[in-house]
Scaffold this motif. Structure first.
Motif, PDB file in Angstrom:
ATOM      1  N   LEU A 265       0.812  -1.216   0.000  1.00  0.00           N
ATOM      2  CA  LEU A 265       0.000   0.000   0.000  1.00  0.00           C
ATOM      3  C   LEU A 265       0.843   1.263   0.000  1.00  0.00           C
ATOM      4  O   LEU A 265       0.646   2.160  -0.820  1.00  0.00           O
ATOM      5  CB  LEU A 265      -0.952  -0.022   1.198  1.00  0.00           C
ATOM      6  N   ARG A 266       1.789   1.357   0.906  1.00  0.00           N
ATOM      7  CA  ARG A 266       2.598   2.574   1.027  1.00  0.00           C
ATOM      8  C   ARG A 266       3.453   2.798  -0.228  1.00  0.00           C
ATOM      9  O   ARG A 266       3.521   3.901  -0.758  1.00  0.00           O
ATOM     10  CB  ARG A 266       3.455   2.472   2.280  1.00  0.00           C
TER      11      ARG A 266
ATOM     12  N   PRO B 163      -0.372  -8.798   5.338  1.00  0.00           N
ATOM     13  CA  PRO B 163      -0.438  -8.252   6.693  1.00  0.00           C
ATOM     14  C   PRO B 163      -0.605  -6.737   6.681  1.00  0.00           C
ATOM     15  O   PRO B 163      -0.390  -6.088   5.665  1.00  0.00           O
ATOM     16  CB  PRO B 163       0.920  -8.622   7.286  1.00  0.00           C
ATOM     17  N   ALA B 164      -0.961  -6.215   7.849  1.00  0.00           N
ATOM     18  CA  ALA B 164      -0.897  -4.776   8.107  1.00  0.00           C
ATOM     19  C   ALA B 164       0.309  -4.565   9.008  1.00  0.00           C
ATOM     20  O   ALA B 164       0.507  -5.313   9.965  1.00  0.00           O
ATOM     21  CB  ALA B 164      -2.160  -4.293   8.805  1.00  0.00           C
ATOM     22  N   VAL B 165       1.122  -3.574   8.693  1.00  0.00           N
ATOM     23  CA  VAL B 165       2.306  -3.264   9.504  1.00  0.00           C
ATOM     24  C   VAL B 165       2.094  -1.878  10.089  1.00  0.00           C
ATOM     25  O   VAL B 165       1.974  -0.898   9.347  1.00  0.00           O
ATOM     26  CB  VAL B 165       3.594  -3.314   8.647  1.00  0.00           C
ATOM     27  N   LEU B 166       2.031  -1.808  11.414  1.00  0.00           N
ATOM     28  CA  LEU B 166       1.768  -0.547  12.104  1.00  0.00           C
ATOM     29  C   LEU B 166       2.824  -0.297  13.176  1.00  0.00           C
ATOM     30  O   LEU B 166       3.257  -1.219  13.865  1.00  0.00           O
ATOM     31  CB  LEU B 166       0.399  -0.574  12.776  1.00  0.00           C
ATOM     32  N   ARG B 167       3.225   0.970  13.286  1.00  0.00           N
ATOM     33  CA  ARG B 167       4.065   1.382  14.408  1.00  0.00           C
ATOM     34  C   ARG B 167       3.176   2.196  15.326  1.00  0.00           C
ATOM     35  O   ARG B 167       2.635   3.225  14.931  1.00  0.00           O
ATOM     36  CB  ARG B 167       5.273   2.212  13.958  1.00  0.00           C
ATOM     37  N   LEU B 168       3.004   1.703  16.542  1.00  0.00           N
ATOM     38  CA  LEU B 168       2.109   2.343  17.494  1.00  0.00           C
ATOM     39  C   LEU B 168       2.754   3.589  18.090  1.00  0.00           C
ATOM     40  O   LEU B 168       3.970   3.770  18.019  1.00  0.00           O
ATOM     41  CB  LEU B 168       1.727   1.349  18.593  1.00  0.00           C
TER      42      LEU B 168
ATOM     43  N   GLY C 243       4.655   6.159  20.091  1.00  0.00           N
ATOM     44  CA  GLY C 243       5.772   6.093  21.006  1.00  0.00           C
ATOM     45  C   GLY C 243       6.613   4.833  20.910  1.00  0.00           C
ATOM     46  O   GLY C 243       7.576   4.675  21.654  1.00  0.00           O
ATOM     47  N   ALA C 244       6.270   3.925  20.020  1.00  0.00           N
ATOM     48  CA  ALA C 244       6.989   2.651  19.892  1.00  0.00           C
ATOM     49  C   ALA C 244       8.063   2.747  18.810  1.00  0.00           C
ATOM     50  O   ALA C 244       7.949   3.530  17.871  1.00  0.00           O
ATOM     51  CB  ALA C 244       6.016   1.530  19.566  1.00  0.00           C
ATOM     52  N   GLU C 245       9.083   1.933  18.953  1.00  0.00           N
ATOM     53  CA  GLU C 245      10.132   1.836  17.931  1.00  0.00           C
ATOM     54  C   GLU C 245       9.835   0.689  16.959  1.00  0.00           C
ATOM     55  O   GLU C 245      10.047   0.810  15.771  1.00  0.00           O
ATOM     56  CB  GLU C 245      11.492   1.609  18.599  1.00  0.00           C
ATOM     57  N   ALA C 246       9.349  -0.431  17.504  1.00  0.00           N
ATOM     58  CA  ALA C 246       9.081  -1.620  16.699  1.00  0.00           C
ATOM     59  C   ALA C 246       7.679  -1.552  16.096  1.00  0.00           C
ATOM     60  O   ALA C 246       6.815  -0.818  16.570  1.00  0.00           O
ATOM     61  CB  ALA C 246       9.222  -2.867  17.559  1.00  0.00           C
ATOM     62  N   THR C 247       7.465  -2.354  15.059  1.00  0.00           N
ATOM     63  CA  THR C 247       6.152  -2.440  14.427  1.00  0.00           C
ATOM     64  C   THR C 247       5.409  -3.675  14.924  1.00  0.00           C
ATOM     65  O   THR C 247       6.011  -4.603  15.464  1.00  0.00           O
ATOM     66  CB  THR C 247       6.275  -2.512  12.891  1.00  0.00           C
ATOM     67  N   VAL C 248       4.101  -3.660  14.731  1.00  0.00           N
ATOM     68  CA  VAL C 248       3.256  -4.806  15.038  1.00  0.00           C
ATOM     69  C   VAL C 248       2.463  -5.162  13.792  1.00  0.00           C
ATOM     70  O   VAL C 248       2.215  -4.307  12.941  1.00  0.00           O
ATOM     71  CB  VAL C 248       2.297  -4.534  16.221  1.00  0.00           C
ATOM     72  N   SER C 249       2.081  -6.420  13.700  1.00  0.00           N
ATOM     73  CA  SER C 249       1.250  -6.898  12.590  1.00  0.00           C
ATOM     74  C   SER C 249       0.142  -7.767  13.162  1.00  0.00           C
ATOM     75  O   SER C 249       0.409  -8.879  13.625  1.00  0.00           O
ATOM     76  CB  SER C 249       2.077  -7.711  11.592  1.00  0.00           C
TER      77      SER C 249
ATOM     78  N   GLY D  19      -2.127   3.292  14.023  1.00  0.00           N
ATOM     79  CA  GLY D  19      -0.752   3.768  14.132  1.00  0.00           C
ATOM     80  C   GLY D  19      -0.226   4.212  12.788  1.00  0.00           C
ATOM     81  O   GLY D  19      -0.977   4.431  11.840  1.00  0.00           O
ATOM     82  N   HIS D  20       1.100   4.316  12.725  1.00  0.00           N
ATOM     83  CA  HIS D  20       1.785   4.696  11.493  1.00  0.00           C
ATOM     84  C   HIS D  20       1.821   3.492  10.557  1.00  0.00           C
ATOM     85  O   HIS D  20       2.253   2.411  10.954  1.00  0.00           O
ATOM     86  CB  HIS D  20       3.223   5.130  11.790  1.00  0.00           C
ATOM     87  N   LEU D  21       1.387   3.660   9.318  1.00  0.00           N
ATOM     88  CA  LEU D  21       1.397   2.583   8.336  1.00  0.00           C
ATOM     89  C   LEU D  21       2.817   2.347   7.843  1.00  0.00           C
ATOM     90  O   LEU D  21       3.483   3.274   7.382  1.00  0.00           O
ATOM     91  CB  LEU D  21       0.491   2.926   7.145  1.00  0.00           C
ATOM     92  N   GLY D  22       3.267   1.112   7.932  1.00  0.00           N
ATOM     93  CA  GLY D  22       4.616   0.761   7.497  1.00  0.00           C
ATOM     94  C   GLY D  22       4.643   0.095   6.141  1.00  0.00           C
ATOM     95  O   GLY D  22       3.612  -0.382   5.628  1.00  0.00           O
ATOM     96  N   TYR D  23       5.857   0.051   5.559  1.00  0.00           N
ATOM     97  CA  TYR D  23       6.058  -0.740   4.341  1.00  0.00           C
ATOM     98  C   TYR D  23       5.776  -2.196   4.676  1.00  0.00           C
ATOM     99  O   TYR D  23       5.969  -2.641   5.807  1.00  0.00           O
ATOM    100  CB  TYR D  23       7.491  -0.586   3.834  1.00  0.00           C
ATOM    101  N   GLY D  24       5.292  -2.932   3.694  1.00  0.00           N
ATOM    102  CA  GLY D  24       4.952  -4.324   3.916  1.00  0.00           C
ATOM    103  C   GLY D  24       3.493  -4.526   4.274  1.00  0.00           C
ATOM    104  O   GLY D  24       3.066  -5.655   4.503  1.00  0.00           O
ATOM    105  N   SER D  25       2.726  -3.441   4.314  1.00  0.00           N
ATOM    106  CA  SER D  25       1.270  -3.542   4.485  1.00  0.00           C
ATOM    107  C   SER D  25       0.702  -3.867   3.111  1.00  0.00           C
ATOM    108  O   SER D  25       0.701  -3.026   2.213  1.00  0.00           O
ATOM    109  CB  SER D  25       0.693  -2.230   5.013  1.00  0.00           C
ATOM    110  N   VAL D  26       0.254  -5.104   2.960  1.00  0.00           N
ATOM    111  CA  VAL D  26      -0.095  -5.635   1.643  1.00  0.00           C
ATOM    112  C   VAL D  26      -1.617  -5.697   1.481  1.00  0.00           C
ATOM    113  O   VAL D  26      -2.330  -6.183   2.367  1.00  0.00           O
ATOM    114  CB  VAL D  26       0.529  -7.034   1.447  1.00  0.00           C
ATOM    115  N   VAL D  27      -2.080  -5.211   0.326  1.00  0.00           N
ATOM    116  CA  VAL D  27      -3.502  -5.244   0.005  1.00  0.00           C
ATOM    117  C   VAL D  27      -3.957  -6.700  -0.070  1.00  0.00           C
ATOM    118  O   VAL D  27      -3.348  -7.516  -0.769  1.00  0.00           O
ATOM    119  CB  VAL D  27      -3.784  -4.508  -1.323  1.00  0.00           C
TER     120      VAL D  27
END
Length: 131
Positions: A14-15, A41-46, A48-54, A89-97
């Protein structure tokens, strides 16, 4: 301002696709006005966080908004899982339609966006210049 409605297909990052659409139109500044669809997956950085979650499995893309530029994008998304739980959160690369993404992109041909270090925040922040 010129608007560009997009329908992104399954498998698209997506990004990256939004950044590519901006470049394909020779524009250096844009805003996502809204976006909906599904991701896996959806890749989000919440916040105040450094790491992403999916989140596990396919999620519905409820909202998408933010700035798009050649030096980087700043996109916020909210998604919901099969139980209706919402995460944002912040949308990261790797968020795939997954099935579709329908996005309205505003192209700003008279402006240029860049990202430059900001001593106050410690992050690369948006810099807006008229072309």
């Amino acid at each position: 301002m010129k608007t560009l409605p997009l329908r992104l297909v399954p498998g698209a990052d997506l990004r990256r696709e939004l950044e590519a659409a901006l470049a394909a139109h020779g524009v250096e500044a844009g805003f996502v006005l809204q976006g909906i669809g599904s991701l896996q997956p959806a890749v989000l950085r919440l916040a105040g966080a450094e790491a992403t979650v999916s989140p596990a499995g396919s999620v519905e893309l409820l909202t998408l908004a933010g700035s798009v530029g050649p030096g980087g994008s700043h996109l916020h998304a909210s998604v919901s899982d099969a139980a209706g739980r919402v995460l944002g959160g912040h949308l990261g690369y790797g968020s795939v339609v997954h099935t579709t993404a329908e996005v309205l992109l505003a192209l700003l041909p008279d402006w240029a966006f860049s990202r430059e270090p900001d001593a106050t925040t410690g992050y690369a922040e948006l810099v807006v210049r008229q072309r």
